[in-house]
Design a protein around this motif. Structure first.
Motif, PDB file in Angstrom:
ATOM      1  N   UNK A  91       7.788  20.360  -8.327  1.00 14.97           N
ATOM      2  CA  UNK A  91       6.694  19.398  -8.002  1.00 14.97           C
ATOM      3  C   UNK A  91       7.191  18.043  -8.212  1.00 14.97           C
ATOM      4  N   UNK A  92       6.365  17.049  -7.418  1.00 16.08           N
ATOM      5  CA  UNK A  92       6.969  15.630  -7.545  1.00 16.08           C
ATOM      6  C   UNK A  92       5.682  14.563  -7.755  1.00 16.08           C
ATOM      7  N   UNK A  93       5.668  13.761  -8.881  1.00 12.83           N
ATOM      8  CA  UNK A  93       4.487  12.797  -8.972  1.00 12.83           C
ATOM      9  C   UNK A  93       5.149  11.450  -8.413  1.00 12.83           C
ATOM     10  N   UNK A  94       4.662  10.771  -7.550  1.00 14.77           N
ATOM     11  CA  UNK A  94       5.073   9.828  -6.994  1.00 14.77           C
ATOM     12  C   UNK A  94       4.213   8.635  -7.367  1.00 14.77           C
ATOM     13  N   UNK A  95       4.569   7.341  -7.609  1.00 15.20           N
ATOM     14  CA  UNK A  95       3.502   6.075  -7.548  1.00 15.20           C
ATOM     15  C   UNK A  95       4.313   5.070  -6.922  1.00 15.20           C
ATOM     16  N   UNK A  96       3.401   4.374  -6.057  1.00 16.18           N
ATOM     17  CA  UNK A  96       3.864   3.332  -5.187  1.00 16.18           C
ATOM     18  C   UNK A  96       2.905   1.829  -5.180  1.00 16.18           C
ATOM     19  N   UNK A  97       3.315   0.963  -5.170  1.00 21.47           N
ATOM     20  CA  UNK A  97       2.668  -0.143  -5.080  1.00 21.47           C
ATOM     21  C   UNK A  97       3.105  -1.235  -4.070  1.00 21.47           C
ATOM     22  N   UNK A  98       2.372  -1.660  -3.306  1.00 23.58           N
ATOM     23  CA  UNK A  98       2.484  -2.698  -2.211  1.00 23.58           C
ATOM     24  C   UNK A  98       2.130  -3.978  -2.787  1.00 23.58           C
ATOM     25  N   UNK A  99       3.046  -4.761  -2.690  1.00 21.62           N
ATOM     26  CA  UNK A  99       3.196  -6.186  -3.328  1.00 21.62           C
ATOM     27  C   UNK A  99       3.199  -7.320  -2.132  1.00 21.62           C
ATOM     28  N   UNK A 100       2.323  -8.350  -2.045  1.00 17.83           N
ATOM     29  CA  UNK A 100       2.508  -9.454  -1.267  1.00 17.83           C
ATOM     30  C   UNK A 100       3.531 -10.357  -1.900  1.00 17.83           C
ATOM     31  N   UNK A 101       4.504 -10.804  -1.326  1.00 19.28           N
ATOM     32  CA  UNK A 101       5.765 -11.343  -1.726  1.00 19.28           C
ATOM     33  C   UNK A 101       5.325 -12.894  -2.403  1.00 19.28           C
ATOM     34  N   UNK A 102       4.395 -13.743  -1.588  1.00 18.38           N
ATOM     35  CA  UNK A 102       4.386 -14.988  -2.230  1.00 18.38           C
ATOM     36  C   UNK A 102       3.657 -15.470  -3.192  1.00 18.38           C
ATOM     37  N   UNK A 103       2.759 -14.062  -3.707  1.00 20.07           N
ATOM     38  CA  UNK A 103       2.153 -14.496  -4.918  1.00 20.07           C
ATOM     39  C   UNK A 103       2.098 -13.254  -5.785  1.00 20.07           C
ATOM     40  N   UNK A 104       2.690 -12.129  -5.377  1.00 24.11           N
ATOM     41  CA  UNK A 104       2.683 -10.963  -6.163  1.00 24.11           C
ATOM     42  C   UNK A 104       1.589 -10.108  -6.283  1.00 24.11           C
ATOM     43  N   UNK A 105       0.702 -10.659  -5.280  1.00 20.04           N
ATOM     44  CA  UNK A 105      -0.704  -9.673  -5.309  1.00 20.04           C
ATOM     45  C   UNK A 105      -0.434  -8.294  -5.102  1.00 20.04           C
ATOM     46  N   UNK A 106      -0.901  -7.382  -5.577  1.00 22.64           N
ATOM     47  CA  UNK A 106      -1.069  -5.818  -5.410  1.00 22.64           C
ATOM     48  C   UNK A 106      -2.016  -5.592  -4.279  1.00 22.64           C
ATOM     49  N   UNK A 107      -1.627  -5.142  -3.249  1.00 21.27           N
ATOM     50  CA  UNK A 107      -2.400  -4.850  -2.147  1.00 21.27           C
ATOM     51  C   UNK A 107      -2.806  -3.501  -2.000  1.00 21.27           C
ATOM     52  N   UNK A 108      -2.187  -2.487  -2.722  1.00 19.62           N
ATOM     53  CA  UNK A 108      -2.214  -1.287  -2.518  1.00 19.62           C
ATOM     54  C   UNK A 108      -1.388  -0.530  -3.554  1.00 19.62           C
ATOM     55  N   UNK A 109      -2.265   0.496  -4.365  1.00 20.16           N
ATOM     56  CA  UNK A 109      -1.375   1.268  -5.387  1.00 20.16           C
ATOM     57  C   UNK A 109      -1.853   2.588  -5.311  1.00 20.16           C
ATOM     58  N   UNK A 110      -1.026   3.533  -5.316  1.00 20.82           N
ATOM     59  CA  UNK A 110      -1.276   5.008  -5.224  1.00 20.82           C
ATOM     60  C   UNK A 110      -0.583   5.774  -5.965  1.00 20.82           C
ATOM     61  N   UNK A 111      -0.901   7.112  -6.062  1.00 16.74           N
ATOM     62  CA  UNK A 111      -0.314   8.128  -6.868  1.00 16.74           C
ATOM     63  C   UNK A 111      -0.438   9.163  -6.091  1.00 16.74           C
ATOM     64  N   UNK A 112       0.713  10.378  -5.929  1.00 14.84           N
ATOM     65  CA  UNK A 112       0.528  11.346  -5.573  1.00 14.84           C
ATOM     66  C   UNK A 112       0.976  12.260  -6.377  1.00 14.84           C
ATOM     67  N   UNK A 113       0.799  13.567  -6.357  1.00 14.42           N
ATOM     68  CA  UNK A 113       1.304  14.914  -6.841  1.00 14.42           C
ATOM     69  C   UNK A 113       1.634  15.855  -5.704  1.00 14.42           C
ATOM     70  N   UNK A 155      11.281 -11.033   2.938  1.00 17.58           N
ATOM     71  CA  UNK A 155      10.111 -10.375   3.419  1.00 17.58           C
ATOM     72  C   UNK A 155       8.808 -10.855   2.778  1.00 17.58           C
ATOM     73  N   UNK A 156       7.634 -10.759   3.875  1.00 10.55           N
ATOM     74  CA  UNK A 156       6.538 -11.096   3.206  1.00 10.55           C
ATOM     75  C   UNK A 156       5.759  -9.921   2.227  1.00 10.55           C
ATOM     76  N   UNK A 157       6.189  -8.697   2.296  1.00  7.15           N
ATOM     77  CA  UNK A 157       5.794  -7.665   1.247  1.00  7.15           C
ATOM     78  C   UNK A 157       6.853  -6.801   0.887  1.00  7.15           C
ATOM     79  N   UNK A 158       6.511  -5.932  -0.172  1.00  5.56           N
ATOM     80  CA  UNK A 158       7.562  -4.976  -0.707  1.00  5.56           C
ATOM     81  C   UNK A 158       6.950  -3.766  -0.996  1.00  5.56           C
ATOM     82  N   UNK A 159       7.319  -2.594  -0.734  1.00  3.69           N
ATOM     83  CA  UNK A 159       6.691  -1.436  -1.459  1.00  3.69           C
ATOM     84  C   UNK A 159       7.665  -1.094  -2.545  1.00  3.69           C
ATOM     85  N   UNK A 160       7.339  -0.878  -3.635  1.00  6.11           N
ATOM     86  CA  UNK A 160       8.002  -0.550  -4.697  1.00  6.11           C
ATOM     87  C   UNK A 160       7.711   0.954  -5.166  1.00  6.11           C
ATOM     88  N   UNK A 161       8.147   1.735  -6.221  1.00  8.98           N
ATOM     89  CA  UNK A 161       7.491   2.985  -6.603  1.00  8.98           C
ATOM     90  C   UNK A 161       8.631   3.667  -7.533  1.00  8.98           C
TER      91      UNK A 161
END
Length: 186
Positions: free
Chosen positions: A88-110, A74-80
């Motif tokens: 309560x739940x605290x969630x952190x996510x990170x969307x990465x571009x596969x070819x170079x590992x660049x982070x396209x989006x990070x966020x945290x949610x409570x 795949x071109x991208x992967x969402x990890x978290x």
């Protein structure tokens, strides 16, 4: 929300990995959140999304997100990750571009467990935004469609789905446990 570091217009495929719990007893929740994001984003028809069956193994495998993306092609992967404390739940996510590992989006949610549905909507909508998917009205409606509004029933459903998946590795009482979770969900 952190600004994305790279252009995501070249993203055509995505894998959403099960979110890693800080407490392994909550594995079902990490898989459930990933499954909801997979279903919602794939329903848009704008990006190829690997199905839950393809990413399920990463719940227990200790594989980093970029290696998983390469394995899944795949071109991208969402990890978290997430941490649950009481209701309560605290969630952190990170969307990465596969070819170079660049982070396209990070966020945290409570969030409260009662707000799990709005959280899933938010993640799916943010993903479509970060991937620059242009959705028409019917695709947008599919993105936010909810099948239940009862968080307790939904949690039992997630436990049942996780237990059902585990029955392949375990036998006997697991099937009975799976059936009981689904009955409680109903």
């Amino acid at each position: 929300t952190k600004a994305h570091e790279g252009d995501s217009s070249d993203i055509k495929s995505l894998a959403v990995l099960p979110l890693k719990p800080l407490d392994s007893s909550d594995n079902y929740l990490g898989l459930g959140i990933a499954d909801a994001a997979i279903r919602r984003v794939s329903q848009t028809g704008r990006v190829i999304v690997r199905p839950t069956s393809a990413v399920r193994r990463y719940l227990t495998e200790d594989t980093d997100a970029l290696a998983a993306a390469k394995q899944l092609g795949v071109d991208s992967v969402l990890e978290g990750s997430f941490q649950r404390a009481d209701n309560r739940v605290r969630v952190s996510v990170n969307l990465l571009r596969s070819r170079d590992g660049a982070s396209l989006w990070t966020d945290s949610f409570d969030i409260e467990m009662a707000g799990i549905f709005s959280f899933q909507d938010t993640v799916a909508q943010q993903l479509t935004s970060r991937l620059r998917l242009r959705l028409d009205a019917s695709q947008q409606a599919r993105l936010t469609k909810q099948y239940t509004s009862n968080p307790i029933a939904y949690e039992f459903y997630l436990k049942g789905a996780y237990s059902f998946d585990q029955r392949v590795r375990n036998s006997g009482p697991m099937l009975e446990s799976t059936i009981n979770f689904f009955k409680k969900a109903i």
